[in-house]
Design a protein around this motif. Structure first.
Motif, PDB file in Angstrom:
ATOM      1  N   TRP A   1      -4.852  70.233  41.261  1.00 36.47           N
ATOM      2  CA  TRP A   1      -5.415  69.290  42.388  1.00 36.47           C
ATOM      3  C   TRP A   1      -4.517  67.769  42.729  1.00 36.47           C
ATOM      4  CZ3 TRP A   1      -9.624  69.833  45.543  1.00 36.47           C
ATOM      5  CH2 TRP A   1     -10.012  68.774  46.415  1.00 36.47           C
ATOM      6  N   THR A   2      -4.125  67.290  41.643  1.00 33.61           N
ATOM      7  CA  THR A   2      -3.203  66.120  41.638  1.00 33.61           C
ATOM      8  C   THR A   2      -1.663  66.725  42.355  1.00 33.61           C
ATOM      9  OG1 THR A   2      -4.057  65.346  39.415  1.00 33.61           O
ATOM     10  CG2 THR A   2      -2.226  64.436  40.481  1.00 33.61           C
ATOM     11  N   ARG A   3      -1.409  67.899  42.092  1.00 36.86           N
ATOM     12  CA  ARG A   3      -0.123  68.317  42.619  1.00 36.86           C
ATOM     13  C   ARG A   3      -0.366  68.775  44.130  1.00 36.86           C
ATOM     14  NH1 ARG A   3       2.182  72.892  44.502  1.00 36.86           N
ATOM     15  NH2 ARG A   3       4.523  73.244  43.985  1.00 36.86           N
ATOM     16  N   MET A   4      -1.509  68.608  44.503  1.00 37.58           N
ATOM     17  CA  MET A   4      -1.918  69.146  45.819  1.00 37.58           C
ATOM     18  C   MET A   4      -2.219  67.717  46.680  1.00 37.58           C
ATOM     19  SD  MET A   4      -4.608  72.233  45.348  1.00 37.58           S
ATOM     20  CE  MET A   4      -5.083  72.678  47.286  1.00 37.58           C
ATOM     21  N   SER A   5      -2.597  66.851  45.996  1.00 40.88           N
ATOM     22  CA  SER A   5      -2.858  65.449  46.374  1.00 40.88           C
ATOM     23  C   SER A   5      -1.480  64.853  46.787  1.00 40.88           C
ATOM     24  CB  SER A   5      -3.446  64.773  45.459  1.00 40.88           C
ATOM     25  OG  SER A   5      -3.367  63.309  45.675  1.00 40.88           O
ATOM     26  N   ILE A   6      -0.437  65.075  45.829  1.00 33.16           N
ATOM     27  CA  ILE A   6       0.916  64.603  46.189  1.00 33.16           C
ATOM     28  C   ILE A   6       1.526  65.054  47.106  1.00 33.16           C
ATOM     29  CG2 ILE A   6       3.120  64.327  45.032  1.00 33.16           C
ATOM     30  CD1 ILE A   6       1.768  64.118  42.277  1.00 33.16           C
ATOM     31  N   LEU A   7       1.161  66.341  47.291  1.00 31.05           N
ATOM     32  CA  LEU A   7       1.925  66.981  48.412  1.00 31.05           C
ATOM     33  C   LEU A   7       1.279  66.507  49.747  1.00 31.05           C
ATOM     34  CD1 LEU A   7       2.283  70.463  47.095  1.00 31.05           C
ATOM     35  CD2 LEU A   7       4.192  68.978  47.380  1.00 31.05           C
ATOM     36  N   ASN A   8       0.060  66.474  49.679  1.00 31.87           N
ATOM     37  CA  ASN A   8      -0.640  65.912  51.102  1.00 31.87           C
ATOM     38  C   ASN A   8      -0.251  64.498  51.356  1.00 31.87           C
ATOM     39  OD1 ASN A   8      -3.301  66.919  52.355  1.00 31.87           O
ATOM     40  ND2 ASN A   8      -3.137  67.778  50.605  1.00 31.87           N
ATOM     41  N   CYS A   9       0.208  63.529  50.439  1.00 36.38           N
ATOM     42  CA  CYS A   9       0.877  62.365  50.816  1.00 36.38           C
ATOM     43  C   CYS A   9       2.061  62.590  51.274  1.00 36.38           C
ATOM     44  CB  CYS A   9       0.806  61.375  49.517  1.00 36.38           C
ATOM     45  SG  CYS A   9       1.444  59.854  49.779  1.00 36.38           S
ATOM     46  N   ALA A  10       3.120  63.360  50.592  1.00 35.74           N
ATOM     47  CA  ALA A  10       4.370  63.653  51.169  1.00 35.74           C
ATOM     48  C   ALA A  10       4.378  64.202  52.422  1.00 35.74           C
ATOM     49  CB  ALA A  10       5.005  64.666  49.929  1.00 35.74           C
ATOM     50  N   ALA A  11       3.537  64.920  52.791  1.00 34.30           N
ATOM     51  CA  ALA A  11       3.630  65.598  54.149  1.00 34.30           C
ATOM     52  C   ALA A  11       3.005  64.844  55.068  1.00 34.30           C
ATOM     53  CB  ALA A  11       2.533  66.862  54.033  1.00 34.30           C
ATOM     54  N   SER A  12       2.544  63.430  54.834  1.00 33.89           N
ATOM     55  CA  SER A  12       2.065  62.666  55.992  1.00 33.89           C
ATOM     56  C   SER A  12       2.963  61.757  56.729  1.00 33.89           C
ATOM     57  CB  SER A  12       0.908  61.828  55.358  1.00 33.89           C
ATOM     58  OG  SER A  12       1.591  60.880  54.391  1.00 33.89           O
TER      59      SER A  12
ATOM     60  N   PHE B   1       8.394  65.405  43.008  1.00 33.61           N
ATOM     61  CA  PHE B   1       7.874  64.695  41.975  1.00 33.61           C
ATOM     62  C   PHE B   1       6.419  65.345  41.744  1.00 33.61           C
ATOM     63  CE2 PHE B   1      10.401  61.319  43.354  1.00 33.61           C
ATOM     64  CZ  PHE B   1      10.921  60.652  42.203  1.00 33.61           C
ATOM     65  N   ALA B   2       5.807  66.396  42.677  1.00 30.47           N
ATOM     66  CA  ALA B   2       4.478  66.971  42.515  1.00 30.47           C
ATOM     67  C   ALA B   2       4.745  68.026  41.080  1.00 30.47           C
ATOM     68  CB  ALA B   2       4.434  67.762  43.479  1.00 30.47           C
ATOM     69  N   ASP B   3       5.631  68.302  40.774  1.00 35.68           N
ATOM     70  CA  ASP B   3       5.686  69.297  39.378  1.00 35.68           C
ATOM     71  C   ASP B   3       6.246  68.314  38.243  1.00 35.68           C
ATOM     72  OD1 ASP B   3       5.142  71.467  40.653  1.00 35.68           O
ATOM     73  OD2 ASP B   3       7.165  71.723  41.396  1.00 35.68           O
ATOM     74  N   ASP B   4       5.956  66.989  38.173  1.00 44.13           N
ATOM     75  CA  ASP B   4       6.265  65.942  37.228  1.00 44.13           C
ATOM     76  C   ASP B   4       5.070  65.591  36.429  1.00 44.13           C
ATOM     77  OD1 ASP B   4       7.036  63.817  35.552  1.00 44.13           O
ATOM     78  OD2 ASP B   4       8.507  63.284  36.670  1.00 44.13           O
ATOM     79  N   SER B   5       4.946  66.127  35.364  1.00 42.03           N
ATOM     80  CA  SER B   5       3.517  65.922  34.631  1.00 42.03           C
ATOM     81  C   SER B   5       3.073  64.457  34.358  1.00 42.03           C
ATOM     82  CB  SER B   5       3.503  66.865  33.401  1.00 42.03           C
ATOM     83  OG  SER B   5       4.345  66.074  32.516  1.00 42.03           O
ATOM     84  N   ALA B   6       4.315  63.591  34.123  1.00 43.24           N
ATOM     85  CA  ALA B   6       4.102  62.206  33.881  1.00 43.24           C
ATOM     86  C   ALA B   6       3.822  61.493  35.108  1.00 43.24           C
ATOM     87  CB  ALA B   6       5.384  61.673  33.169  1.00 43.24           C
ATOM     88  N   PHE B   7       4.201  61.846  36.207  1.00 42.80           N
ATOM     89  CA  PHE B   7       4.021  61.383  37.485  1.00 42.80           C
ATOM     90  C   PHE B   7       2.671  61.704  37.926  1.00 42.80           C
ATOM     91  CE2 PHE B   7       4.327  61.099  42.200  1.00 42.80           C
ATOM     92  CZ  PHE B   7       4.998  59.782  42.293  1.00 42.80           C
ATOM     93  N   ARG B   8       2.286  62.930  37.543  1.00 41.21           N
ATOM     94  CA  ARG B   8       1.050  63.215  38.096  1.00 41.21           C
ATOM     95  C   ARG B   8       0.000  62.443  37.292  1.00 41.21           C
ATOM     96  NH1 ARG B   8       2.925  68.716  37.553  1.00 41.21           N
ATOM     97  NH2 ARG B   8       1.883  69.040  35.706  1.00 41.21           N
ATOM     98  N   GLN B   9       0.141  62.221  35.987  1.00 39.95           N
ATOM     99  CA  GLN B   9      -0.674  61.441  35.220  1.00 39.95           C
ATOM    100  C   GLN B   9      -0.853  60.069  35.749  1.00 39.95           C
ATOM    101  OE1 GLN B   9      -2.642  62.277  32.714  1.00 39.95           O
ATOM    102  NE2 GLN B   9      -3.329  60.348  32.509  1.00 39.95           N
ATOM    103  N   ARG B  10       0.350  59.570  35.940  1.00 37.95           N
ATOM    104  CA  ARG B  10       0.053  58.162  36.814  1.00 37.95           C
ATOM    105  C   ARG B  10      -0.709  58.410  38.136  1.00 37.95           C
ATOM    106  NH1 ARG B  10       5.951  55.326  36.973  1.00 37.95           N
ATOM    107  NH2 ARG B  10       4.580  53.658  37.392  1.00 37.95           N
TER     108      ARG B  10
END
Length: 873
Positions: free
Chosen positions: A831-842, A558-567
């Motif tokens: 930055w939001t993409r990196m944020s999502i990936l940090n959560c995904a990697a935890s 979902f990191a590359d999904d712009s709508a998901f990043r917006q939310r």
């Protein structure tokens, strides 16, 4: 203290070897967490149902509403004129606790019937935080309870705010213990926590003129609705006295006599697993005097002397971790540690003897004690004392049992934190324990000498007794020698233990050592504290992540999904606003929510290098004053944490942070670009607001000094990016998320050690224009114009060649990493993409994974599922 409706009370004997004290207690098993033998009249009673059997309580909104009203009106005796939110909170908490009680009882029955092996987690700290919201979540009644409170005209947020944080810890060690026992219950492992019921917890911190001010944290002032007192399980703990010989010549024995005894009264707290019917137990010990006062002294008019023993006894559990800078502080802290170990071990041994008599042949197969850091390591000697002195085992049999059921977790690489106690103090307080430790040491050194004949230096290094101007007992060494497992809490930490701090022991017993990387519970640290983000994640990948955090890896798609990043960004903005609102009264900062929230919250300590962070803040201030603001990233830097009352340098760092913040925030030219705040009274509840609202997590300890860190995991789980050194769990975080999503800086642990012999901070300062300007501002008194010289100790520490934290050495690298972070933040989509990936990697950093590894490699327990509520036990 006979209870209404119970059979006549009888005498309970609190066992010690030569002294017994009788109490009148109800002749009934009160609950489900270990019991005395029930009265035969109850066992033989043919009437059904028994007193302990009731219809199951409902968990629908109407059922909860009825019980809240009942507790408010009848249990608490309130009426329609009562407007206090405290009583509403108590009624709600009692309603939730009733549901826990049902599952608590069933869990105990299941463990008894399974005759399963059990583990006991001994810790001087359990930083539990608030219990109500966590219990609601784990029971699965958060939605119906929210509905109920709305219908009753009550506000959940106001209700929750009435609860005090349980003051049972002061930092990561205690919070880790709390996460561990949460995961044990969620994994349905028969594990019981043992701790101390401190009357006053970690002090409340306020800031006055920039200085830390400590205020008592009397967290029990209004009672603790979640605990259950168990006076019938009271045990006796001894101090002082002397030892002598007894028995015949063929069977000589030692005994501990003329002691000053203290009673340990247990209070049990339920620990619910996540929606699985399991509720485990945290047993906390309170110290009370054996007698209320000395009647003879009282009658003679010496009132102070009459109550002296009572006051001395109760002081043991009065305050969390007394300041041990004084001799009295050292004595009290040793008393606390022995009190915890002795009461807990006596409790377990008592339960064993009730079932098995004096047959200890299977004791080690059925029981395992995990020592959380060095504090409870006296348990090794105490179990030996109980087995030899109280139950008549031979030394060899007792040692075999002890070394097969004790396991030790080390949490620090700082040699000064590996507790050592003067032999003199041991001889005064615990003479019998000292004899046992000397015997353990003599036998152990014989083993070392056999392995390395003639190596006197090694014998001196490994001895449990450190020689010097005053002999000291090395408690960490006692834990290693007496345990079958020794683990660190991160890959680097464990490696450094084996190759550095405990190398001699690793060479002797390599198979004892292992690593168990720490984690956090995702229930509290995402589902509980960040419900909007938790809902978004569940909507995207389902709710399986709550008990299997590795499933978060599916978020990466979902990191590359712009709508998901917006939310995702909208939720982060909401959490920033929530954080500022929570701390508005203390912080009062007008902060742009689009600014980078740069946060460092943790215990204030030189090795954690809040000082390095402040130097960077001063550097940013200097840049702004010089007009260097092109492509600037607005930033809000937030600090939080408590300094130990006797830690001068840490308290001076707090003062510097607040002085720098005051200068920056008052300067309109600067504050448009930079805001700085210190969040007073950092604690679990505060972190539940802080970590969801953080963009950049500061994990900047000197490499090789932080054992693990779990704050870094909480931030990562909530989508913050990390700026940090290759230290503790940072290494594994970076491995999981990838170097491109982590802002690395600084020397490695190996480079730190290599530089020590020729470290020259003066030349580093002179060779770096940015650092030279920062030091000039400090040395000129710019931040302390009316307090001359107040920061000289900090300045001298930075410029000292013997600075163990090498603050100056890492400054340039840190500034560069901060520049990279600021530039990355300007691109919000990236930055939001990196944020999502940090959560995904935890996913790796769940205590469910950590506890599974403890169980697989150390405890070897079998999970046990209790009967569903309402089923026949």
């Amino acid at each position: 203290m006979a209870a209404v409706g119970f059979p006549a009370a009888h005498s309970l004997v609190v066992w010690g070897r030569r002294k017994r004290r009788s109490f009148s207690v109800p002749n009934l098993i009160l609950l489900n967490t270990g019991s005395t033998m029930p009265n035969k009249s109850l066992v033989n009673n043919k009437r059904k149902p028994w007193l302990a059997e009731l219809p199951a309580l409902g968990i629908k909104a109407k059922d909860l509403a009825l019980d809240i009203r009942r507790h408010f009106s009848y249990t608490l005796g309130r009426d329609k004129y009562c407007a206090s939110a405290h009583y509403a909170y108590t009624a709600v908490a009692l309603t939730v606790r009733d549901r826990l009680m049902e599952r608590w009882k069933n869990t105990h029955y299941a463990y008894e019937e399974a005759n399963c092996k059990r583990a006991y987690y001994l810790s001087m700290e359990f930083l539990m935080g608030r219990a109500l919201s966590n219990a609601m979540l784990n029971l699965g009644i958060d939605d119906p309870l929210n509905e109920t409170l709305h219908d009753l005209g009550l506000d959940l947020e106001e209700i929750v705010e009435c609860e005090q944080d349980a003051g049972l810890g002061n930092g990561g060690l205690g919070r880790l213990a709390a996460c561990f026992i949460d995961s044990c219950a969620t994994l349905q492992l028969p594990v019981m926590g043992y701790g101390i019921r401190y009357e006053y917890g970690m002090f409340r911190q306020s800031i006055e003129n920039g200085h830390q001010v400590e205020e008592p944290d009397h967290w029990l002032r209004n009672g603790h609705v979640w605990e259950l007192e168990r006076p019938e399980l009271t045990v006796r703990v001894r101090f002082g006295g002397r030892t002598d010989d007894y028995g015949d010549g063929s069977h000589p024995r030692r005994r501990w006599v003329d002691t000053q005894d203290v009673l340990a009264v247990p209070y049990d707290v339920p620990v619910p697993g996540y929606r699985n019917g399991t509720v485990n137990t945290l047993r906390l010990w309170k110290a009370v005097a054996t007698d209320e006062f000395d009647l003879q002294d009282f009658n003679a008019g010496d009132y102070a002397e009459a109550v002296r023993s009572k006051n001395m006894a109760e002081n043991i559990t009065m305050v969390l971790y007394p300041n041990d800078a004084s001799e009295n502080g050292k004595e009290l802290r040793l008393r606390q540690q022995y009190f915890l170990a002795s009461a807990s071990l006596q409790d377990v041994v008592r339960k064993w003897v009730l079932v098995h008599g004096e047959d200890f042949s299977e004791f080690a197969d059925k029981n395992c004690f995990q020592l959380n850091d060095t504090h409870p390591s006296i348990a090794v000697a105490e179990l030996m004392r109980l087995l030899i002195d109280e139950h008549g085992l031979s030394w060899d049999d007792a040692w075999s049992i002890t070394t097969r059921c004790m396991a030790y977790t080390n949490h620090t690489l700082l040699p000064e934190a590996l507790e050592k106690w003067p032999v003199r103090l041991f001889r005064q307080l615990l003479p019998r324990l000292l004899e046992i430790i000397f015997e353990i040491n003599a036998r152990f050194l014989g083993e070392v000498a056999s392995r390395w004949p003639g190596d006197l230096d090694r014998l001196a290094r490994m001895s449990l007794i450190e020689e010097g101007w005053e002999q000291q007992v090395r408690m960490a060494y006692l834990a290693i020698v007496g345990s079958f497992s020794v683990n660190g809490v991160a890959e680097l930490h464990s490696h450094l233990l084996m190759q550095g701090l405990f190398r001699d022991f690793y060479e002797l017993w390599p198979n004892k050592f292992n690593n168990k990387t720490n984690g956090i519970t995702p229930r509290r640290w995402l589902a509980g504290c960040n419900p909007k983000l938790a809902s978004l994640i569940t909507e995207a990948i389902g709710d399986g992540w709550l008990t299997d955090l590795s499933q978060l890896s599916r978020l990466a798609e979902f990191a590359d999904d712009s709508a998901f990043r917006q939310r995702w960004r909208e939720i982060k903005r909401y959490n920033k606003e929530r954080l500022l609102k929570y701390k508005k009264a203390e912080l009062d900062l007008d902060v742009d929510l689009e600014a980078l929230f740069d946060v460092q919250v943790k215990r204030i300590h030189e090795y954690k290098r809040q000082l390095l962070n402040v130097l960077h803040v001063i550097h940013l201030y200097d840049r702004i004053k010089r007009g260097d603001t092109s492509n600037w990233t607005p930033r809000c830097v937030l600090f939080g944490g408590k300094a130990a009352p006797g830690y001068f340098m840490a308290k001076r760092i707090i003062k510097l942070i607040n002085n720098v913040a005051s200068v920056i925030n008052r300067d309109a030219e600067v504050s448009a670009f930079l805001k700085v705040g210190f969040l007073p009274n950092y604690r679990v509840t505060a972190m539940e607001y802080i970590c969801p609202g953080t963009d950049l997590s500061e994990q900047i300890s000197t490499a090789g000094k932080e054992a693990s860190g779990t704050g870094n995991m909480k931030f990562m789980l909530n989508g913050a990016l990390t700026i940090g050194t290759l230290d503790g769990a940072n290494i594994e975080i970076r491995q999981e998320v990838g170097p491109e999503n982590f802002f690395l800086f600084g020397l490695t642990a190996e480079e730190v050690e290599a530089m020590r012999s020729h470290y020259d901070p003066e030349s580093i300062i002179n060779g770096n224009e940015d650092l030279r300007r920062v030091m000039h501002l400090l040395e000129s008194g710019h931040f302390n114009q009316f307090e001359p010289g107040i920061f000289d100790p900090l300045i001298q520490s930075i410029k000292s060649p013997s600075d163990p934290w090498m603050t100056a050495a890492d400054f340039a690298s840190y500034v560069e990493a901060q520049r990279r972070a600021a530039a990355a933040y300007l691109d919000q989509e990236q930055w939001t993409r990196m944020s999502i990936l940090n959560c995904a990697a935890s996913g790796k950093f769940s205590t469910d994974r950590t506890i599974s590894e403890y169980n697989r490699d150390i405890w070897k327990l079998t999970p046990v599922s209790p009967s569903p509520v309402g089923a026949q036990s």
